[in-house]
Motif scaffolding. Structure first.
Motif, mmCIF file in Angstrom:
data_model
loop_
_atom_site.group_PDB
_atom_site.id
_atom_site.type_symbol
_atom_site.label_atom_id
_atom_site.label_comp_id
_atom_site.label_asym_id
_atom_site.label_seq_id
_atom_site.Cartn_x
_atom_site.Cartn_y
_atom_site.Cartn_z
ATOM 1 N N GLU A 113 5.914 9.327 -7.923
ATOM 2 C CA GLU A 113 5.725 7.990 -7.357
ATOM 3 C C GLU A 113 6.685 7.015 -8.013
ATOM 4 O O GLU A 113 6.788 6.962 -9.239
ATOM 5 C CB GLU A 113 4.281 7.509 -7.565
ATOM 6 C CG GLU A 113 4.067 6.085 -7.025
ATOM 7 C CD GLU A 113 2.623 5.588 -7.106
ATOM 8 O OE1 GLU A 113 1.775 6.285 -7.697
ATOM 9 O OE2 GLU A 113 2.367 4.495 -6.571
ATOM 10 N N ASN A 154 5.711 2.750 -2.822
ATOM 11 C CA ASN A 154 4.674 1.806 -2.403
ATOM 12 C C ASN A 154 5.283 0.770 -1.472
ATOM 13 O O ASN A 154 6.305 0.164 -1.800
ATOM 14 C CB ASN A 154 4.093 1.077 -3.624
ATOM 15 C CG ASN A 154 3.286 2.012 -4.507
ATOM 16 O OD1 ASN A 154 2.140 2.342 -4.195
ATOM 17 N ND2 ASN A 154 3.884 2.450 -5.597
ATOM 18 N N GLU A 190 3.625 4.968 0.665
ATOM 19 C CA GLU A 190 2.233 4.704 0.274
ATOM 20 C C GLU A 190 1.808 3.344 0.808
ATOM 21 O O GLU A 190 2.405 2.322 0.485
ATOM 22 C CB GLU A 190 2.094 4.698 -1.261
ATOM 23 C CG GLU A 190 2.291 6.054 -1.872
ATOM 24 C CD GLU A 190 1.847 6.112 -3.339
ATOM 25 O OE1 GLU A 190 1.219 5.160 -3.847
ATOM 26 O OE2 GLU A 190 2.153 7.140 -3.972
ATOM 27 N N ASP A 214 -2.952 4.809 -0.277
ATOM 28 C CA ASP A 214 -3.094 4.518 -1.702
ATOM 29 C C ASP A 214 -4.458 3.884 -1.968
ATOM 30 O O ASP A 214 -5.039 3.267 -1.081
ATOM 31 C CB ASP A 214 -1.980 3.521 -2.080
ATOM 32 C CG ASP A 214 -1.631 3.561 -3.556
ATOM 33 O OD1 ASP A 214 -2.281 4.298 -4.318
ATOM 34 O OD2 ASP A 214 -0.696 2.841 -3.935
ATOM 35 N N LYS A 224 -4.806 9.188 -1.689
ATOM 36 C CA LYS A 224 -4.768 9.055 -3.138
ATOM 37 C C LYS A 224 -6.072 8.406 -3.595
ATOM 38 O O LYS A 224 -6.313 7.224 -3.314
ATOM 39 C CB LYS A 224 -3.550 8.205 -3.553
ATOM 40 C CG LYS A 224 -2.230 8.834 -3.095
ATOM 41 C CD LYS A 224 -1.042 8.137 -3.698
ATOM 42 C CE LYS A 224 -0.909 8.460 -5.171
ATOM 43 N NZ LYS A 224 0.308 7.814 -5.748
ATOM 44 N N GLU A 239 -5.692 9.765 -8.730
ATOM 45 C CA GLU A 239 -4.869 8.829 -9.505
ATOM 46 C C GLU A 239 -5.517 8.500 -10.843
ATOM 47 O O GLU A 239 -6.745 8.518 -10.968
ATOM 48 C CB GLU A 239 -4.747 7.494 -8.766
ATOM 49 C CG GLU A 239 -4.019 7.513 -7.466
ATOM 50 C CD GLU A 239 -3.655 6.084 -7.052
ATOM 51 O OE1 GLU A 239 -4.426 5.461 -6.309
ATOM 52 O OE2 GLU A 239 -2.596 5.612 -7.498
HETATM 53 MG MG MG Z 1 0.807 3.817 -5.312
#
Ligand code: MG
Ligand code: C2E
Ligand code: MG
Ligand code: MG
Length: 289
Positions: A59, A117, A149, A179, A200, A236
């Motif tokens: 990521e 992201n 994400e 996310d 996630k 996560e």
């Molecule tokens: Mg993220």
């Protein structure tokens, strides 16, 4: 104590407080200057397979180190960038860095999926898909090596337009991840109708593992849903071996977290983790992971 550790340390801690105290306007101004002055960097945190210990992706996480403000947390500047619209410029920069890096790694023999992201405001730009398409072409990155994400809040925006955009991206071959899953939207219908590739699980549900019954039930449910819908699941914020073991028992697919490593600068990530023959190729076997 502060004195004899030298100026470097002093100016690292003290100004971090200042960033919080600075007025929004000043911080926003500093942020715009920081991009021009190359004070932003993209770091990479690995995603590790809980079955094999292999690193399957990374990521991209934005970092800002300012000579006056010290380290400014994304938790502070990302919301500000979103409110001011600067996230459109900043996000485009992150995406470019990440795509360039992913292409470099691929050509060096280790194709890894890089997740970026993307804030709702960026995603809503009418030319978002066009820009991603162009970037992939310029850097000759196979679309399958890019993942975007998004948070569930995207589903609350002009639903039809967002749906169409998600389908266009998926059509390109880009992967889509949700996310902070479990913290936002409660209508899950989008999971069966939209091309979502990954969930996630938010770190707030991982923290209580392996003891908290509620967290166990929630993680088990998300993993089960992922299996039934053929959507990958990543946990996560995994910090302990006990959390990792609980996730393995629940057959969660992947994890990310300090237990392995925080996000690292690109060169360090490559040296330690991704480079063929690197020490942590089997991340589970490594004591760090
Ligand atoms: Mg993220
Ligand atoms: P996120 O996307 O959910 O990213 C995960 C956050 O958890 C990161 O915080 C990461 O450093 C942190 N983290 C990773 N492992 C652990 C762990 O084991 N324990 C704990 N306590 N935390 C862990 P970070 O880098 O501070 O970023 C915060 C948020 O800022 C991100 O949350 C993301 O929403 C946003 N962000 C960061 N970079 C970007 C970017 O380039 N673009 C956009 N739009 N947002 C970004
Ligand atoms: Mg995020
Ligand atoms: Mg998250």
């Amino acid at each position: 104590r502060v004195k004899d550790r030298g100026r470097g340390n002093y100016s690292f801690y003290q100004p971090q407080m200042n960033a919080h105290l600075l007025s929004r306007m000043k911080l926003e101004h500093a942020m715009r200057q920081a991009l021009a002055a190359q004070r932003f960097a993209v770091h990479y945190q690995p995603q590790v397979s809980l079955a094999t210990g292999g690193i399957t992706g990374a990521e991209a996480l934005l970092r800002w180190t300012d000579p006056e403000l010290g380290t400014v947390s994304p938790g502070l500047f990302i919301p500000l960038a979103e409110e001011s619209g600067f996230i459109i410029v900043l996000g485009a920069w992150v995406m470019e860095q990440a795509v360039r890096e992913a292409a470099k790694w691929m050509h060096a023999g280790h194709p890894l999926v890089i997740s970026v992201n993307v804030s709702t405001l960026e995603f809503r730009q009418p030319d978002f898909v066009e820009r991603v398409t162009r970037l992939l072409a310029v850097h000759q990155l196979p679309p399958a090596l890019l993942e975007i994400e998004l948070t569930e809040s995207i589903m609350l925006q002009d639903a039809l337009e967002m749906e169409e955009r998600l389908r266009e991206l998926a059509g390109l071959g880009v992967s889509l991840a949700i996310d902070d899953f479990g913290t936002g939207y409660s209508n899950l219908a989008y999971l069966k109708k939209l091309p979502i590739h990954k969930l996630k699980i938010d770190q707030s549900f991982i923290r209580g593992l392996p003891d908290d019954e509620g967290d166990l039930a929630i993680v088990r449910a998300i993993v089960g849903m992922g299996q039934a819908l053929h959507i990958e699941v990543v946990a996560e914020g995994v910090e302990t071996t006990a959390q990792r073991a609980a996730l393995q028992r629940l057959h969660c697919g992947h994890f990310q977290g300090f237990l392995c490593t925080p996000a690292l600068p690109a060169t360090e990530f490559w040296q330690k983790l991704a480079r063929p023959g690197a020490a942590m190729q089997d991340a589970l076997a490594d004591p760090l992971c």
